[in-house]
Each structure stands twice: as C-alpha cells, then as structure tokens.
Write a protein that holds these residues in place. Structure first.
Motif, PDB file in Angstrom:
ATOM      1  N   PRO A 120     -15.590   9.280   2.991  1.00  0.00           N
ATOM      2  CA  PRO A 120     -15.797   8.581   4.270  1.00  0.00           C
ATOM      3  C   PRO A 120     -17.240   8.495   4.400  1.00  0.00           C
ATOM      4  O   PRO A 120     -18.316   9.261   3.620  1.00  0.00           O
ATOM      5  CB  PRO A 120     -15.542   9.449   5.478  1.00  0.00           C
ATOM      6  CG  PRO A 120     -14.484  10.265   4.798  1.00  0.00           C
ATOM      7  CD  PRO A 120     -14.721  10.383   3.222  1.00  0.00           C
ATOM      8  N   PRO A 121     -17.905   7.481   5.075  1.00  0.00           N
ATOM      9  CA  PRO A 121     -19.601   7.431   5.424  1.00  0.00           C
ATOM     10  C   PRO A 121     -20.148   8.965   5.815  1.00  0.00           C
ATOM     11  O   PRO A 121     -19.471   9.639   6.621  1.00  0.00           O
ATOM     12  CB  PRO A 121     -19.571   6.512   6.475  1.00  0.00           C
ATOM     13  CG  PRO A 121     -18.286   5.791   6.479  1.00  0.00           C
ATOM     14  CD  PRO A 121     -17.361   6.587   5.968  1.00  0.00           C
ATOM     15  N   ASN A 122     -21.182   9.486   4.976  1.00  0.00           N
ATOM     16  CA  ASN A 122     -21.881  10.424   5.446  1.00  0.00           C
ATOM     17  C   ASN A 122     -21.171  11.656   5.087  1.00  0.00           C
ATOM     18  O   ASN A 122     -21.364  12.721   5.778  1.00  0.00           O
ATOM     19  CB  ASN A 122     -22.213  10.728   7.086  1.00  0.00           C
ATOM     20  CG  ASN A 122     -23.236   9.470   7.498  1.00  0.00           C
ATOM     21  OD1 ASN A 122     -24.222   9.421   6.801  1.00  0.00           O
ATOM     22  ND2 ASN A 122     -23.136   9.104   8.555  1.00  0.00           N
ATOM     23  N   SER A 123     -20.322  11.727   4.129  1.00  0.00           N
ATOM     24  CA  SER A 123     -19.506  12.822   3.627  1.00  0.00           C
ATOM     25  C   SER A 123     -20.274  13.528   2.517  1.00  0.00           C
ATOM     26  O   SER A 123     -19.642  14.800   2.047  1.00  0.00           O
ATOM     27  CB  SER A 123     -18.186  12.413   3.115  1.00  0.00           C
ATOM     28  OG  SER A 123     -18.226  11.386   2.253  1.00  0.00           O
ATOM     29  N   GLY A 124     -21.228  13.117   2.190  1.00  0.00           N
ATOM     30  CA  GLY A 124     -22.161  13.949   1.109  1.00  0.00           C
ATOM     31  C   GLY A 124     -22.084  13.217  -0.240  1.00  0.00           C
ATOM     32  O   GLY A 124     -22.531  13.968  -1.056  1.00  0.00           O
ATOM     33  N   LYS A 125     -21.564  12.058  -0.645  1.00  0.00           N
ATOM     34  CA  LYS A 125     -21.356  11.585  -1.667  1.00  0.00           C
ATOM     35  C   LYS A 125     -22.817  11.552  -2.340  1.00  0.00           C
ATOM     36  O   LYS A 125     -23.004  11.983  -3.665  1.00  0.00           O
ATOM     37  CB  LYS A 125     -20.906  10.215  -1.914  1.00  0.00           C
ATOM     38  CG  LYS A 125     -19.345  10.187  -1.166  1.00  0.00           C
ATOM     39  CD  LYS A 125     -18.797   8.954  -1.044  1.00  0.00           C
ATOM     40  CE  LYS A 125     -19.450   7.854  -0.584  1.00  0.00           C
ATOM     41  NZ  LYS A 125     -19.710   8.261   1.218  1.00  0.00           N
ATOM     42  N   THR A 126     -24.005  10.765  -1.667  1.00  0.00           N
ATOM     43  CA  THR A 126     -25.238  10.545  -2.224  1.00  0.00           C
ATOM     44  C   THR A 126     -25.794  11.964  -2.559  1.00  0.00           C
ATOM     45  O   THR A 126     -26.416  12.308  -3.765  1.00  0.00           O
ATOM     46  CB  THR A 126     -26.018   9.878  -1.412  1.00  0.00           C
ATOM     47  OG1 THR A 126     -25.260   8.780  -0.922  1.00  0.00           O
ATOM     48  CG2 THR A 126     -27.387   9.475  -2.027  1.00  0.00           C
ATOM     49  N   ALA A 127     -25.675  12.886  -1.594  1.00  0.00           N
ATOM     50  CA  ALA A 127     -26.209  14.319  -1.769  1.00  0.00           C
ATOM     51  C   ALA A 127     -25.575  14.886  -2.880  1.00  0.00           C
ATOM     52  O   ALA A 127     -26.361  15.720  -3.706  1.00  0.00           O
ATOM     53  CB  ALA A 127     -25.945  15.323  -0.383  1.00  0.00           C
ATOM     54  N   LEU A 128     -24.623  14.728  -3.403  1.00  0.00           N
ATOM     55  CA  LEU A 128     -23.802  15.432  -4.255  1.00  0.00           C
ATOM     56  C   LEU A 128     -24.266  14.793  -5.686  1.00  0.00           C
ATOM     57  O   LEU A 128     -24.877  15.523  -6.745  1.00  0.00           O
ATOM     58  CB  LEU A 128     -22.155  15.613  -4.460  1.00  0.00           C
ATOM     59  CG  LEU A 128     -21.756  16.559  -3.287  1.00  0.00           C
ATOM     60  CD1 LEU A 128     -20.385  16.165  -2.998  1.00  0.00           C
ATOM     61  CD2 LEU A 128     -21.903  17.937  -3.864  1.00  0.00           C
ATOM     62  N   ALA A 129     -24.511  13.516  -5.648  1.00  0.00           N
ATOM     63  CA  ALA A 129     -25.111  12.872  -6.875  1.00  0.00           C
ATOM     64  C   ALA A 129     -26.651  13.224  -7.020  1.00  0.00           C
ATOM     65  O   ALA A 129     -27.015  13.397  -8.221  1.00  0.00           O
ATOM     66  CB  ALA A 129     -24.899  11.258  -6.536  1.00  0.00           C
ATOM     67  N   ALA A 130     -27.166  13.425  -5.930  1.00  0.00           N
ATOM     68  CA  ALA A 130     -28.606  13.788  -6.033  1.00  0.00           C
ATOM     69  C   ALA A 130     -28.792  15.200  -6.799  1.00  0.00           C
ATOM     70  O   ALA A 130     -29.411  15.503  -7.664  1.00  0.00           O
ATOM     71  CB  ALA A 130     -29.255  13.959  -4.836  1.00  0.00           C
ATOM     72  N   GLN A 131     -27.900  16.182  -6.210  1.00  0.00           N
ATOM     73  CA  GLN A 131     -27.695  17.593  -6.924  1.00  0.00           C
ATOM     74  C   GLN A 131     -27.387  17.408  -8.250  1.00  0.00           C
ATOM     75  O   GLN A 131     -28.000  18.044  -8.954  1.00  0.00           O
ATOM     76  CB  GLN A 131     -26.897  18.212  -6.124  1.00  0.00           C
ATOM     77  CG  GLN A 131     -26.718  19.766  -6.500  1.00  0.00           C
ATOM     78  CD  GLN A 131     -28.195  20.359  -6.305  1.00  0.00           C
ATOM     79  OE1 GLN A 131     -28.438  20.461  -5.198  1.00  0.00           O
ATOM     80  NE2 GLN A 131     -28.797  20.966  -7.178  1.00  0.00           N
TER      81      GLN A 131
END
Ligand SMILES: Nc1ncnc2c1ncn2[C@@H]1O[C@H](COP(=O)(O)OP(=O)(O)OP(=O)(O)O)[C@@H](O)[C@H]1O
Length: 90
Positions: free
Chosen positions: A63-74
């Motif tokens: 879902p939106p804002n679930s952390g997908k981009t943050a995890l990709a960045a990590q």
C-alpha cells in the motif's frame, strides 16, 4: 539524479535522495522488513557476480506509504550502488 516531480525538476543528487529517505533510519518492526533486507543482501551479491549481467529486477508491492521506497533506499545504501528514484504519472 532524481526525477521526483512531474514538472521535470531534478531535485537532488543520488546521495541526497538516499539521505532524505534514510534520515531517521529504517525501523525493523518485524519479519517483513527483515526478510526484505535479507533478500536485498542476496540480490546485491547476485548483482555483483561476474556470471550475471549485473542487472537484477525486484518488485516491491504494498500500500502507499508502507515503506517500499525506504527499503529500496536501504538496500541501495547497503550495496554502494547509486540510488535513482523515478516517478511515473501512474
Ligand atoms: N521501516 C521503516 N522504518 C522507518 N521509516 C519508514 C519505514 N517504512 C516507511 N517509513 C517512512 O514512511 C514514509 C513512507 O515510506 P515510503 O515513501 O518508503 O513508502 P512507499 O511504500 O514507497 O510509498 P508510495 O507507494 O506512496 O510511493 C517515509 O517517510 C519513510 O521513511
């Protein structure tokens, strides 16, 4: 670079984008996060091996804002490969 806005404004460099997403760090709140980060390390090894093309594609769904981009960045930070975020209209 980062194409973050639909108005074609290139807002920041790869390193700055990473810092934006990881400013407060990743909270490992449970198995889903640790599994993705663990698998991310495997994908990094896969991308580094000379036997492969060096290109590994991974789809993170949620879902939106679930952390997908943050995890990709990590995962990008763990890899030392550049992080590029591309936003599409859809
Ligand atoms: N595990 C986490 N630890 C710390 N912060 C997190 C975590 N997951 C998400 N966040 C924070 O929540 C916010 C939304 O996360 P993010 O942008 O990664 O979501 P997303 O799934 O990529 O969203 P969208 O699908 O809308 O693009 C960001 O500020 C991000 O840093």
């Amino acid at each position: 670079y980062c194409l973050q806005h639909q108005d074609n404004e290139y807002s920041s460099s790869s390193g700055e984008v990473l810092e934006d997403f990881l400013a407060r760090g990743i909270i490992n709140w449970g198995t889903p996060v640790s599994r993705i980060l663990d698998k991310g390390m495997l994908f990094i090894q896969q991308a580094r091996t000379t036997e492969t093309s060096g290109l590994v594609s991974v789809l993170l769904e949620g879902p939106p804002n679930s952390g997908k981009t943050a995890l990709a960045a990590q995962i990008a930070k763990n890899s030392d490969f550049p992080f590029v975020k591309v936003c599409t209209p859809e």
